[in-house]
Write a protein that holds these residues in place. Structure first.
Motif, PDB file in Angstrom:
ATOM      1  N   LEU A 243       0.834  -1.213   0.000  1.00  0.00           N
ATOM      2  CA  LEU A 243       0.000   0.000   0.000  1.00  0.00           C
ATOM      3  C   LEU A 243       0.862   1.253   0.000  1.00  0.00           C
ATOM      4  CD1 LEU A 243      -2.871  -0.933   2.493  1.00  0.00           C
ATOM      5  CD2 LEU A 243      -2.836  -1.132   0.004  1.00  0.00           C
ATOM      6  N   LEU A 244       1.964   1.232   0.744  1.00  0.00           N
ATOM      7  CA  LEU A 244       2.885   2.372   0.726  1.00  0.00           C
ATOM      8  C   LEU A 244       3.444   2.594  -0.668  1.00  0.00           C
ATOM      9  CD1 LEU A 244       4.846   1.802   4.056  1.00  0.00           C
ATOM     10  CD2 LEU A 244       3.410   3.768   3.541  1.00  0.00           C
ATOM     11  N   PHE A 245       3.799   1.485  -1.338  1.00  0.00           N
ATOM     12  CA  PHE A 245       4.315   1.582  -2.704  1.00  0.00           C
ATOM     13  C   PHE A 245       3.250   2.148  -3.642  1.00  0.00           C
ATOM     14  CE2 PHE A 245       7.309  -2.321  -1.986  1.00  0.00           C
ATOM     15  CZ  PHE A 245       8.051  -1.555  -1.112  1.00  0.00           C
ATOM     16  N   ALA A 246       2.053   1.547  -3.610  1.00  0.00           N
ATOM     17  CA  ALA A 246       0.989   1.924  -4.543  1.00  0.00           C
ATOM     18  C   ALA A 246       0.544   3.369  -4.348  1.00  0.00           C
ATOM     19  CB  ALA A 246      -0.199   0.987  -4.383  1.00  0.00           C
ATOM     20  N   LEU A 327      -1.764  13.861   4.064  1.00  0.00           N
ATOM     21  CA  LEU A 327      -1.718  12.570   3.369  1.00  0.00           C
ATOM     22  C   LEU A 327      -2.211  11.446   4.276  1.00  0.00           C
ATOM     23  CD1 LEU A 327       1.723  12.719   1.484  1.00  0.00           C
ATOM     24  CD2 LEU A 327      -0.551  12.897   0.490  1.00  0.00           C
ATOM     25  N   ALA A 328      -1.807  11.488   5.560  1.00  0.00           N
ATOM     26  CA  ALA A 328      -2.234  10.464   6.513  1.00  0.00           C
ATOM     27  C   ALA A 328      -3.749  10.479   6.688  1.00  0.00           C
ATOM     28  CB  ALA A 328      -1.544  10.668   7.859  1.00  0.00           C
ATOM     29  N   ALA A 329      -4.338  11.682   6.677  1.00  0.00           N
ATOM     30  CA  ALA A 329      -5.791  11.795   6.858  1.00  0.00           C
ATOM     31  C   ALA A 329      -6.562  11.327   5.626  1.00  0.00           C
ATOM     32  CB  ALA A 329      -6.152  13.242   7.181  1.00  0.00           C
ATOM     33  N   LYS A 330      -5.929  11.368   4.449  1.00  0.00           N
ATOM     34  CA  LYS A 330      -6.616  11.041   3.199  1.00  0.00           C
ATOM     35  C   LYS A 330      -6.280   9.650   2.679  1.00  0.00           C
ATOM     36  CE  LYS A 330      -6.747  14.161   0.025  1.00  0.00           C
ATOM     37  NZ  LYS A 330      -6.299  15.147  -0.986  1.00  0.00           N
ATOM     38  N   ILE A 331      -5.707   8.793   3.510  1.00  0.00           N
ATOM     39  CA  ILE A 331      -5.269   7.480   3.040  1.00  0.00           C
ATOM     40  C   ILE A 331      -6.424   6.676   2.453  1.00  0.00           C
ATOM     41  CG2 ILE A 331      -4.469   5.213   3.816  1.00  0.00           C
ATOM     42  CD1 ILE A 331      -2.473   6.623   5.606  1.00  0.00           C
ATOM     43  N   GLU A 332      -7.547   6.603   3.156  1.00  0.00           N
ATOM     44  CA  GLU A 332      -8.659   5.782   2.676  1.00  0.00           C
ATOM     45  C   GLU A 332      -9.235   6.344   1.377  1.00  0.00           C
ATOM     46  OE1 GLU A 332     -11.589   4.317   5.311  1.00  0.00           O
ATOM     47  OE2 GLU A 332     -10.259   4.238   7.054  1.00  0.00           O
ATOM     48  N   THR A 333      -9.297   7.671   1.273  1.00  0.00           N
ATOM     49  CA  THR A 333      -9.772   8.292   0.030  1.00  0.00           C
ATOM     50  C   THR A 333      -8.845   7.962  -1.126  1.00  0.00           C
ATOM     51  OG1 THR A 333     -10.777  10.110   1.259  1.00  0.00           O
ATOM     52  CG2 THR A 333     -10.372  10.476  -1.085  1.00  0.00           C
ATOM     53  N   HIS A 337      -9.349   5.712  -4.761  1.00  0.00           N
ATOM     54  CA  HIS A 337      -8.954   6.111  -6.110  1.00  0.00           C
ATOM     55  C   HIS A 337      -8.208   4.981  -6.816  1.00  0.00           C
ATOM     56  CE1 HIS A 337      -9.062  10.560  -4.646  1.00  0.00           C
ATOM     57  NE2 HIS A 337     -10.263  10.094  -4.937  1.00  0.00           N
ATOM     58  N   LEU A 338      -7.567   4.117  -6.024  1.00  0.00           N
ATOM     59  CA  LEU A 338      -6.868   2.954  -6.591  1.00  0.00           C
ATOM     60  C   LEU A 338      -7.788   1.737  -6.689  1.00  0.00           C
ATOM     61  CD1 LEU A 338      -3.476   3.227  -4.643  1.00  0.00           C
ATOM     62  CD2 LEU A 338      -3.888   3.834  -7.033  1.00  0.00           C
ATOM     63  N   ARG A 339      -9.079   1.939  -6.394  1.00  0.00           N
ATOM     64  CA  ARG A 339     -10.102   0.888  -6.422  1.00  0.00           C
ATOM     65  C   ARG A 339      -9.929  -0.136  -5.289  1.00  0.00           C
ATOM     66  NH1 ARG A 339      -8.771   0.856 -12.242  1.00  0.00           N
ATOM     67  NH2 ARG A 339     -10.390   1.972 -13.404  1.00  0.00           N
ATOM     68  N   ILE A 340      -9.231   0.255  -4.215  1.00  0.00           N
ATOM     69  CA  ILE A 340      -9.023  -0.627  -3.068  1.00  0.00           C
ATOM     70  C   ILE A 340      -9.999  -0.238  -1.961  1.00  0.00           C
ATOM     71  CG2 ILE A 340      -7.392  -1.414  -1.306  1.00  0.00           C
ATOM     72  CD1 ILE A 340      -5.137  -0.801  -3.245  1.00  0.00           C
ATOM     73  N   LYS A 341     -10.793  -1.199  -1.508  1.00  0.00           N
ATOM     74  CA  LYS A 341     -11.788  -0.962  -0.469  1.00  0.00           C
ATOM     75  C   LYS A 341     -11.245  -1.432   0.874  1.00  0.00           C
ATOM     76  CE  LYS A 341     -16.589  -2.064   0.748  1.00  0.00           C
ATOM     77  NZ  LYS A 341     -17.805  -2.831   0.353  1.00  0.00           N
ATOM     78  N   VAL A 342     -11.443  -0.618   1.913  1.00  0.00           N
ATOM     79  CA  VAL A 342     -10.984  -0.955   3.260  1.00  0.00           C
ATOM     80  C   VAL A 342     -12.098  -1.712   3.988  1.00  0.00           C
ATOM     81  CG1 VAL A 342     -10.104  -0.057   5.442  1.00  0.00           C
ATOM     82  CG2 VAL A 342      -9.554   1.114   3.288  1.00  0.00           C
ATOM     83  N   VAL A 343     -11.769  -2.893   4.552  1.00  0.00           N
ATOM     84  CA  VAL A 343     -12.769  -3.728   5.229  1.00  0.00           C
ATOM     85  C   VAL A 343     -12.210  -4.235   6.556  1.00  0.00           C
ATOM     86  CG1 VAL A 343     -13.842  -4.468   3.068  1.00  0.00           C
ATOM     87  CG2 VAL A 343     -11.963  -5.815   4.043  1.00  0.00           C
ATOM     88  N   LYS A 576     -14.242   7.929 -11.667  1.00  0.00           N
ATOM     89  CA  LYS A 576     -15.531   8.142 -11.012  1.00  0.00           C
ATOM     90  C   LYS A 576     -16.666   8.201 -12.030  1.00  0.00           C
ATOM     91  CE  LYS A 576     -17.878  11.369  -7.888  1.00  0.00           C
ATOM     92  NZ  LYS A 576     -17.731  12.641  -7.120  1.00  0.00           N
ATOM     93  N   TYR A 577     -16.454   8.976 -13.135  1.00  0.00           N
ATOM     94  CA  TYR A 577     -17.482   9.090 -14.167  1.00  0.00           C
ATOM     95  C   TYR A 577     -17.743   7.745 -14.841  1.00  0.00           C
ATOM     96  CZ  TYR A 577     -16.703  14.144 -13.714  1.00  0.00           C
ATOM     97  OH  TYR A 577     -16.582  15.407 -13.244  1.00  0.00           O
ATOM     98  N   ALA A 578     -16.631   7.041 -15.149  1.00  0.00           N
ATOM     99  CA  ALA A 578     -16.766   5.744 -15.815  1.00  0.00           C
ATOM    100  C   ALA A 578     -17.465   4.727 -14.912  1.00  0.00           C
ATOM    101  CB  ALA A 578     -15.396   5.222 -16.244  1.00  0.00           C
ATOM    102  N   SER A 579     -17.130   4.767 -13.616  1.00  0.00           N
ATOM    103  CA  SER A 579     -17.760   3.848 -12.667  1.00  0.00           C
ATOM    104  C   SER A 579     -19.268   4.112 -12.572  1.00  0.00           C
ATOM    105  CB  SER A 579     -17.115   4.000 -11.287  1.00  0.00           C
ATOM    106  OG  SER A 579     -17.745   3.158 -10.360  1.00  0.00           O
ATOM    107  N   PHE A 580     -19.646   5.401 -12.553  1.00  0.00           N
ATOM    108  CA  PHE A 580     -21.073   5.744 -12.488  1.00  0.00           C
ATOM    109  C   PHE A 580     -21.800   5.260 -13.735  1.00  0.00           C
ATOM    110  CE2 PHE A 580     -24.771   8.026 -11.210  1.00  0.00           C
ATOM    111  CZ  PHE A 580     -25.324   8.548 -12.383  1.00  0.00           C
ATOM    112  N   ALA A 581     -21.170   5.495 -14.909  1.00  0.00           N
ATOM    113  CA  ALA A 581     -21.781   5.068 -16.168  1.00  0.00           C
ATOM    114  C   ALA A 581     -21.927   3.543 -16.219  1.00  0.00           C
ATOM    115  CB  ALA A 581     -20.952   5.564 -17.346  1.00  0.00           C
TER     116      ALA A 581
END
Length: 659
Positions: A243-246, A327-333, A337-343, A576-581
């Motif tokens: 995740l740090l790399f990506a 950056l630390a506060a925006k990690i999940e956001t 953007h990388l299509r990775i969901k936190v669970v 985001k646009y493509a995902s909505f479409a």
């Protein structure tokens, strides 16, 4: 010389004089693939036929053929792989089967010819080795023979770049012979880095070798029919380092191959996720870097591993404490953007899926020494979660194993999988895999989808190889801190010694990576090398750093950051646009198909459309069912392709408009 002038070309073809370098073999394999574009097994038949041509026996022996392939081409194939290749050679009429024995068809075998391909590859190979010899002489004052230079390159590829797929259980693919100087890793890595920086065409040959190795790994896949199979109901989870790399927190050389892996996974149908405790560890590392930048954290000499890499990346990018905390506060956001969901990790309600976490922890501890106990706990928690997500059931295909954990830690994979195979068959799919092995497998599924992947992975490995060992680096940092306190070196000298890549390379070069070779005079020697390199390659840039390094570097970093932010925002918007479409299209298609299915029942339902439209919908439903039954193609996979296509198109349009 063992690896030079290995073939002599004449009007009748090639006459064998000796064994060829394994690097040449791998490059030939890649060229064969480019020329033929057949299945992966067929790609190896020319090697088998070349060995059959010089066989003194008319009956084919698996052990003898295995030995010939290893001695001539430097490739070590297991017994079952050789058997598989013999069966394919029989189908190609190179052999004939009589009384359960295979005989060589001399007429067909003798007419085969690998000469033209080998000649072209051999010419490129010799050019690279001779260039490497000259580099060693000019830059490192080392008079290496052709054989020494070649052996160094082979050993570097074997130990640093060429990785085996998880299904081979760490069995060696290539044969390494001869000896190399103790500092060969640094010398080879710096040579490859020079080729990359200068856009030298010789870099193309190294890419061919790398891709040839990935093609060779296809032979070790248990079921060849599944090489191109897409993922089905499989979720891939990622570890902290990946995740740090990506996210790009350790530099672009690490980020680029990680992004390629994520894109390939998504395109082949896998769902991308990470555990919440993994994200917490990433956030702790980034927040720690922020504290270090603000002067309220640890001493820089106490930093290690990915914390050190991230800290130095932020320093070189001109990041402030507040920048890094954001950056630390925006990690999940940013992960979204990388299509990775936190669970969250799965619970323990299903008692049948509970596994021996204590035994797993002990198995890992016997192989790896953890600096921090919590890191071991998190690794065990992640791996145990994969077991529970699978319901403790064995799976025999990576593509439908339900859950898979991806890590950059090769030792963790080896330790955890050894524990796994104590209770499972060898054919079972293990719970975790390295990022390099998974990238190899995905590249085999779509070799044309990531044309620059090989180069990016080579560069990433070179970057890692040019880093000094942790103990050596800490010893070096302590020494330059002491010299700075004693005012033996100036602040400018300290900056060069502490924050430039040349200093790291010089440290490895001077000590050859040996911690015991570091002495008091080593820093002075390193400083001299760094200044020589600065005068030779970066005179103007170093002058700016000495006069007003802070202002000028921040301006450059700000401009680069603005451009990266612009492109990142555009990519995120397009996704985001493509995902909505895609979601809208998916819902629409489902609604239409459901209505059509309802009309197939003998109900008295009022028609909401005319007969012709209904007939067309019935035909479409029939076509979808037929395609699904014959080819396994699903509407979801088609919609994902449309989503990716739309995302790329929208991104290009937005980039053109914004530029």
């Amino acid at each position: 010389m063992d690896f030079v002038e290995i073939f002599t070309y004449n009007l009748k073809g090639w006459t064998k004089l000796g064994d060829i370098s394994v690097l040449v073999s791998l490059a030939v394999l890649k060229v064969n693939w480019d020329n033929n574009k057949k299945d992966y097994i067929e790609n190896f038949i020319p090697f088998i036929v070349d060995c059959l041509k010089d066989s003194h026996s008319e009956i084919v022996s698996v052990p003898d053929l295995k030995k010939q392939v290893e001695e001539r081409f430097g490739l070590r194939f297991p017994h079952n792989v050789i058997t598989k290749l013999i069966g394919r050679a029989n189908k190609g009429k190179y052999l004939r089967k009589e009384n359960n024995a295979y005989y060589i068809n001399r007429d067909i075998v003798n007419n085969s010819n690998l000469g033209a391909v080998q000649q072209r590859v051999l010419t490129a190979h010799e050019s690279v080795i001779k260039s490497f010899q000259q580099y060693c002489k000019d830059e490192h004052k080392a008079q290496w023979s052709f054989e020494e230079a070649e052996n160094a390159l082979i050993k570097y590829f074997d130990e640093e770049i060429l990785q085996m797929l998880h299904v081979t259980h760490n069995r060696a693919l290539i044969k390494v012979t001869g000896t190399s100087p103790t500092n060969f890793k640094f010398v080879v890595a710096s040579f490859i880095r020079r080729l990359q920086e200068e856009n030298d065409p010789r870099m193309d040959y190294l890419e061919e070798v790398f891709k040839g190795n990935m093609l060779a790994n296809a032979l070790f896949v248990k079921d060849q029919g599944k090489v191109t199979q897409k993922f089905k109901k499989t979720t891939v989870y990622f570890d902290t380092a990946f995740l740090l790399f990506a996210l790009g927190y350790t530099g672009d050389s690490r980020r680029e191959p990680s992004e390629e892996l994520l894109n390939l996974l998504y395109e082949t149908g896998a769902d991308l996720k990470c555990f919440r405790h993994t994200v917490s560890e990433v956030r702790a590392i980034i927040e720690g870097c922020a504290s270090d930048l603000g002067g309220s954290g640890r001493s820089q000499n106490d930093l290690s591993g990915f914390s050190l890499e991230s800290f130095e990346h932020f320093i070189l990018r001109g990041k402030s404490e507040s920048d890094v905390r954001l950056l630390a506060a925006k990690i999940e956001t940013n992960l979204e953007h990388l299509r990775i969901k936190v669970v969250d990790t799965p619970n323990y309600d299903d008692h049948l899926s509970v596994n021996d976490e204590k035994g797993l922890e002990e198995a890992i501890q016997t192989k790896i020494t953890y600096r921090i106990k919590s890191s071991l706990t998190r690794d065990v928690k992640s791996i145990s979660s994969i077991y529970r997500l699978r319901g403790n059931k064995p799976f025999y295909s990576l593509e439908d194993c339900r859950a898979l954990f991806v890590t950059t830690n090769h030792r963790l994979v080896r330790a955890a999988n050894e524990h796994f195979y104590k209770e499972n068959r060898e054919e079972a799919t293990p719970p975790l895999i390295t990022d390099t092995d998974l990238t190899n497998l995905l590249w085999l599924k779509k070799p044309t989808k990531a044309p620059n992947l090989a180069r990016k992975m080579i560069i990433a490995n070179c970057y890692a190889a040019l880093q000094p060992a942790e103990n050596l680096w800490k010893k070096y940092l302590q020494e330059i801190e002491k010299l700075k306190s004693d005012k033996t070196i100036t602040n400018d000298d300290y900056f060069l010694l502490r924050y430039t890549l040349d200093a790291k390379q010089a440290l490895v070069q001077v000590t050859e990576g040996d911690n015991d070779a570091f002495a008091q005079g080593t820093v002075s020697e390193i400083l001299e090398i760094v200044k020589e390199n600065a005068q030779k390659k970066l005179k103007e840039k170093i002058f700016e750093l000495e006069v007003k390094r802070t202002e000028s570097f921040q301006q450059i970093a700000a401009a680069e950051e603005t451009e990266l932010t612009r492109k990142s925002n555009i990519k995120n918007r397009s996704n985001k646009y493509a995902s909505f479409a895609a979601k809208l299209l998916e819902v629409s298609v489902i609604v239409v198909l459901v209505l059509v299915v309802i009309y197939t029942f003998p109900w008295d339902i009022p028609k909401i459309w005319n007969t012709y439209i209904l007939a067309v919908c019935f035909v479409l439903l029939l076509v979808v069912m037929i395609i699904n039954m014959m080819y396994g193609t699903t509407l979801k996979s088609l919609i994902r392709k449309i989503e990716i296509f739309l995302s790329n198109k929208i991104e290009k349009i937005l980039l053109n408009l914004s530029s």
